[in-house]
Every structure is written in C-alpha cells, then in structure tokens.
Design a protein around this motif. Sequence first.
Motif, PDB file in Angstrom:
ATOM      1  N   ARG A 472      47.936-106.643 -71.862  1.00 50.82           N
ATOM      2  CA  ARG A 472      49.049-107.365 -71.256  1.00 50.82           C
ATOM      3  C   ARG A 472      49.274-108.649 -72.033  1.00 50.82           C
ATOM      4  O   ARG A 472      48.403-109.507 -72.106  1.00 50.82           O
ATOM      5  N   LYS A 473      50.464-108.761 -72.604  1.00 52.01           N
ATOM      6  CA  LYS A 473      50.808-109.929 -73.410  1.00 52.01           C
ATOM      7  C   LYS A 473      51.702-110.865 -72.610  1.00 52.01           C
ATOM      8  O   LYS A 473      52.570-110.423 -71.857  1.00 52.01           O
ATOM      9  N   SER A 474      51.481-112.160 -72.782  1.00 52.78           N
ATOM     10  CA  SER A 474      52.234-113.167 -72.047  1.00 52.78           C
ATOM     11  C   SER A 474      53.214-113.872 -72.980  1.00 52.78           C
ATOM     12  O   SER A 474      52.837-114.339 -74.063  1.00 52.78           O
ATOM     13  N   TYR A 475      54.469-113.940 -72.565  1.00 49.34           N
ATOM     14  CA  TYR A 475      55.518-114.631 -73.316  1.00 49.34           C
ATOM     15  C   TYR A 475      55.971-115.855 -72.518  1.00 49.34           C
ATOM     16  O   TYR A 475      56.453-115.724 -71.384  1.00 49.34           O
ATOM     17  N   ASP A 476      55.810-117.042 -73.090  1.00 46.06           N
ATOM     18  CA  ASP A 476      56.212-118.270 -72.408  1.00 46.06           C
ATOM     19  C   ASP A 476      57.738-118.345 -72.302  1.00 46.06           C
ATOM     20  O   ASP A 476      58.466-118.039 -73.251  1.00 46.06           O
ATOM     21  N   LEU A 477      58.204-118.782 -71.135  1.00 48.77           N
ATOM     22  CA  LEU A 477      59.634-118.958 -70.879  1.00 48.77           C
ATOM     23  C   LEU A 477      59.850-120.315 -70.222  1.00 48.77           C
ATOM     24  O   LEU A 477      58.894-120.940 -69.743  1.00 48.77           O
ATOM     25  N   ASP A 478      61.071-120.767 -70.176  1.00 48.69           N
ATOM     26  CA  ASP A 478      61.369-122.051 -69.540  1.00 48.69           C
ATOM     27  C   ASP A 478      62.794-122.035 -69.016  1.00 48.69           C
ATOM     28  O   ASP A 478      63.705-122.620 -69.593  1.00 48.69           O
ATOM     29  N   TRP A 479      62.992-121.330 -67.907  1.00 51.42           N
ATOM     30  CA  TRP A 479      64.301-121.261 -67.252  1.00 51.42           C
ATOM     31  C   TRP A 479      64.199-121.954 -65.905  1.00 51.42           C
ATOM     32  O   TRP A 479      63.333-121.619 -65.092  1.00 51.42           O
ATOM     33  N   LYS A 480      65.071-122.926 -65.659  1.00 51.70           N
ATOM     34  CA  LYS A 480      65.027-123.692 -64.420  1.00 51.70           C
ATOM     35  C   LYS A 480      66.350-123.569 -63.683  1.00 51.70           C
ATOM     36  O   LYS A 480      67.418-123.667 -64.285  1.00 51.70           O
ATOM     37  N   VAL A 481      66.244-123.357 -62.367  1.00 51.30           N
ATOM     38  CA  VAL A 481      67.431-123.190 -61.530  1.00 51.30           C
ATOM     39  C   VAL A 481      67.297-124.067 -60.292  1.00 51.30           C
ATOM     40  O   VAL A 481      66.288-123.981 -59.578  1.00 51.30           O
ATOM     41  N   PRO A 482      68.285-124.935 -60.007  1.00 53.52           N
ATOM     42  CA  PRO A 482      68.241-125.718 -58.762  1.00 53.52           C
ATOM     43  C   PRO A 482      68.341-124.788 -57.552  1.00 53.52           C
ATOM     44  O   PRO A 482      69.124-123.839 -57.548  1.00 53.52           O
ATOM     45  N   LEU A 483      67.554-125.070 -56.533  1.00 45.17           N
ATOM     46  CA  LEU A 483      67.566-124.245 -55.331  1.00 45.17           C
ATOM     47  C   LEU A 483      68.447-124.881 -54.261  1.00 45.17           C
ATOM     48  O   LEU A 483      68.320-126.080 -53.973  1.00 45.17           O
ATOM     49  N   PRO A 484      69.349-124.113 -53.656  1.00 44.47           N
ATOM     50  CA  PRO A 484      70.152-124.652 -52.546  1.00 44.47           C
ATOM     51  C   PRO A 484      69.259-124.908 -51.339  1.00 44.47           C
ATOM     52  O   PRO A 484      68.295-124.186 -51.103  1.00 44.47           O
ATOM     53  N   MET A 485      69.590-125.950 -50.595  1.00 46.05           N
ATOM     54  CA  MET A 485      68.770-126.322 -49.451  1.00 46.05           C
ATOM     55  C   MET A 485      69.464-125.972 -48.134  1.00 46.05           C
ATOM     56  O   MET A 485      70.693-126.107 -48.023  1.00 46.05           O
ATOM     57  N   PRO A 486      68.679-125.531 -47.150  1.00 45.13           N
ATOM     58  CA  PRO A 486      69.278-125.237 -45.833  1.00 45.13           C
ATOM     59  C   PRO A 486      69.857-126.492 -45.214  1.00 45.13           C
ATOM     60  O   PRO A 486      69.355-127.590 -45.412  1.00 45.13           O
ATOM     61  N   LYS A 487      70.927-126.310 -44.461  1.00 43.02           N
ATOM     62  CA  LYS A 487      71.527-127.432 -43.736  1.00 43.02           C
ATOM     63  C   LYS A 487      70.832-127.567 -42.387  1.00 43.02           C
ATOM     64  O   LYS A 487      70.620-126.586 -41.680  1.00 43.02           O
ATOM     65  N   GLU A 488      70.503-128.795 -42.042  1.00 43.30           N
ATOM     66  CA  GLU A 488      69.848-129.044 -40.764  1.00 43.30           C
ATOM     67  C   GLU A 488      70.878-129.030 -39.654  1.00 43.30           C
ATOM     68  O   GLU A 488      72.026-129.502 -39.812  1.00 43.30           O
ATOM     69  N   ASP A 489      70.454-128.486 -38.493  1.00 43.55           N
ATOM     70  CA  ASP A 489      71.348-128.479 -37.331  1.00 43.55           C
ATOM     71  C   ASP A 489      71.580-129.903 -36.832  1.00 43.55           C
ATOM     72  O   ASP A 489      70.640-130.706 -36.722  1.00 43.55           O
ATOM     73  N   LYS A 490      72.825-130.225 -36.544  1.00 46.42           N
ATOM     74  CA  LYS A 490      73.125-131.568 -36.043  1.00 46.42           C
ATOM     75  C   LYS A 490      73.097-131.588 -34.531  1.00 46.42           C
ATOM     76  O   LYS A 490      73.388-130.629 -33.871  1.00 46.42           O
TER      77      LYS A 490
END
Length: 490
Positions: A472-490
């Motif tokens: 098993r060979k490992s290939y380094d990657l670097d992909w970043k994605v912002p995660l949407p956040m849940p809205k809090e109930d008001k």
Amino acid sequence: MTNLDNQITQTLKKVAGELDQPNFAMPAAYKRKRSRLLGTWVLPVSISCVLLLTISVSPTFADYVKSLFDGSDKELQYAAQKGFSQKVNASVTDRGYTLEIEEILADPMRIVAVYSIKDQQNNFIHPDKFHISNVEVTDLKGKVIKETKIYQLEKQENYGYLTLKKPGETEERKLVLQFEGNQIDSVKGNWALKIPFDLEKTTKASQVLAIDKTYTTPQGLQINLNSIMQSPTAARVDYETKWTEEAQKRLVEESKQVKGKVDSADPYVRYDDFKLNFHVENEKGEKVNDLTRALDNPSKAVGEHGHSNRSYGFAPLSPDHQYMLVLDSLEKTEPYELGVSFEPKQLAEKPVRVDKDGKTIEIKSVTFDEPLNEASPKNEKHATILLEAYLKDISYINIADTILMDDDTNKIINRFGWTIKDEKGKIYDVTGGDFKMIGKDEQGRNHIRMKLQSYEMKELPQKLSLTSELARKSYDLDWKVPLPMPKEDK
C-alpha cells in the motif's frame, strides 16, 4: 398484535406524549439499503423471553442526575449534558443476577446503551462476564431495522457501553432496543429486555447541509463532497468517489503486472482497494477529534470501477469556529516487488541486508516462538522471521494471505501476501505475524519492522527466500474545503 406488542405501543404513546415534539423527516438522500458488510458481532435473532419495562425519557435528565456517559467519549458527554440522553432504569433478574439498561443516547449517527450486571448482594459484576446473545432494533410493530447492528462494545469496570450503527431502512422516530444475554460468568440463564427509545429530539437537532465541491487527485480519483450532517454526538461528511477513464486503464495494467505472481484466477483490478485520509481543523489549525473508530462509516458501491458513496466521521463542530475539511493523502494497493534470499543458520553471525532500487530489506533472525496471533495453533512453536525494511512512501505491506471474496458468489477472487520458499521449492504459508511503523530514516524512507510466522516450518531449511508483490503506497495530498455550519435555532 400480541399483549407484549400492545405494552410496547402503550408505553411509547406515553413517552411520545411526555416529549410533545414535532415530527421531523430526514431527507430522502439518507435512506440506505441493507449493507452486506458484516459487523463486529454475529448474533442469533431469536428471543425466547423478553421483559418490557416502562422508561422515563427526560430531556433534562443530565441536569439533575449525573449521566453515565460522563465516563465515555467527550462527544457523548456533551450530548448528555445538553439533555439528549434518555433515562431507562429497566431491569430483569434471573439466577440471582440482574441485568439493567440504565441510559440510552440515540441520534441519527449512533445508538449507545449503558448497561450493568449485579449479583444478589447488589455488587457490580464486570461486563466482561456477561455474554450478549442478541441485540436488535425494531419499530413499534416489531419489524427489525436490519441495517442497525453492533459495531462497538466498550467495557469499563462497572458498565458496558453498547454502540449500534445509525438506524437504517426506516424513518420511524420511536423504536425499540431488544437486548438479550444468556450467560453470566459460568451461569446460564435468560436476561432479556425490550427498551423503547425516541429519536425525535436528536433528529430535530440534526442538520444536513450541501457542500458540492469536486477534486481529482493526480492519481485520477475523482472526489465529490456532497454534504455534511451534524447530530448531537457526531458530524459526518458524505462524498462520492470515481476513477477517471485514464486511471481505470492504469489500474487494469497494474493488475496484469502481478498476474501469476499472486494467487488469482484472473487479474484482479483494485478499483476499490484504496483509502482516503482526512482531518478537520478550525481556523487556528487545531484538529477536530476523529471519530472513524467510534462510528460505522462503510462505503457503498453505486456503480462499477470504484464508483461508490463513502463518509468520514468526526466530532460535532462548534458554532464559535470556522472549519476546513483537509484531504491529507490517498493510499492505494499497487505492484511493489520485494525479495531477499538468505541462509537462516548464518544470521547469528551477521544479518542479511539487500539494497536495491532505493529499497532496503534486512533479515535479522529466524527463531521458533510462541504464536503472535490468536487464531494460530497454540500447541507448538512457530518459525518467526524478523525483518526490517526501509521503503519510500509505503504505508503497509500485507503479512499473511489476504483473501478477497466475491459477495455474490462467495468465491475467492484474490489472495496475496508474503511468500516463504525453501531451496527445494517448498512454500510455507504465512500463518501470522506483526507489522510496525517505526519512523523515518535519514533518507525520509519509512522504517518498517515485520515478523512473519509459519507453524508449517518445523526446522530451519538451508536457504529461504522471501518475496512480496504488492504494497500500500501513500500519496500526499493537500485539498482544503470550508465546511458549512449549521444555523442555530433562534
């Protein structure tokens, strides 16, 4: 409908009235068919005698009674402190021993039940001594939720924590946990309970948000992030993988390279033999707790050639931070030749070392030792080959034969691992061993220590050869994605 079913229905009607929560339907995209993956436990489905006890479900239970989840992982502690656990205190006694289900925490990610065993003097019996013979989740009509099964069992000094994968194949919010054991220590008996529980509050507190981001690795694996789900106890990113046409052709060629070198009736194309490594971090670079061991995250094929739906689970996200999903690496199994020949009796004078093509293998010793693996025969010593390797980007090498089965035909479609052969051509099956990643050497190569065991080798041959064709060979990657956040109930 039986009297017992009527009791369940009436109990849950009472519970539902106390909760007085609105209905909530999960998006259709999260309906799942029955998985063919096997859980950690294989249990019989029959229940000979079951006792149903009324439970008290209180949204504020953790506010006035110390939760038994306080001793478990932080995510469960937090959910219990927010009032998502359900007090049970249901028990059944047989042969002088009492089984009690004390608390349940259930949401769309997982179901966790806390249980204990006590003797006639009210002393705790360690959960290790209790044999669980059946666990099922059903709806009110007794229909088994087939996708829900045990995948983790944690045992502490006085309490056992039984975790089941998320409720599948149902949109019902009022369910029943059927829990049965048939032996405590050496005493056989029947301890069975039917425990109603409710997913209404935790489902309402869960949100699913779209992501829709796509990336193709340099190796040709297309990754599409579909959505993130956050529940009181966990978060999960669901994504889809598929190889490009060019990558599919390369995988076919790789399978041809090992034809005849590994035991396979036909070149086995490793479309699914890969792993993606993720982590989640906040704006400060602090990592979020990985929950891949605590959650069941199987892949599900939706097409051919590695086209599948997958998921990655982690701790719930705080509204006080911003988060990024980071793809660290891709690991895939591919042709990787390793070979060394040596005379075992000469190892006492000097280890055998082979340097070739940037790879180094060193054979340290061949001894006869106790078996390293529980499944190996215990009545005799096992020949044990100790070797160390220094290899670039290799994350794992199979020790013994790995057997891959065709789910539809139950036939072996591929076997591979190390081959041990003596000077007469006799092959010794690898029946156990050990694999350890030690660190990096001065060249940046992975330092790996391995033990290969075989109980078929009764005495040392004059010469031995070791060969391996896949790693098993490992290939380094670097992909970043912002995660949407849940809205809090008001």
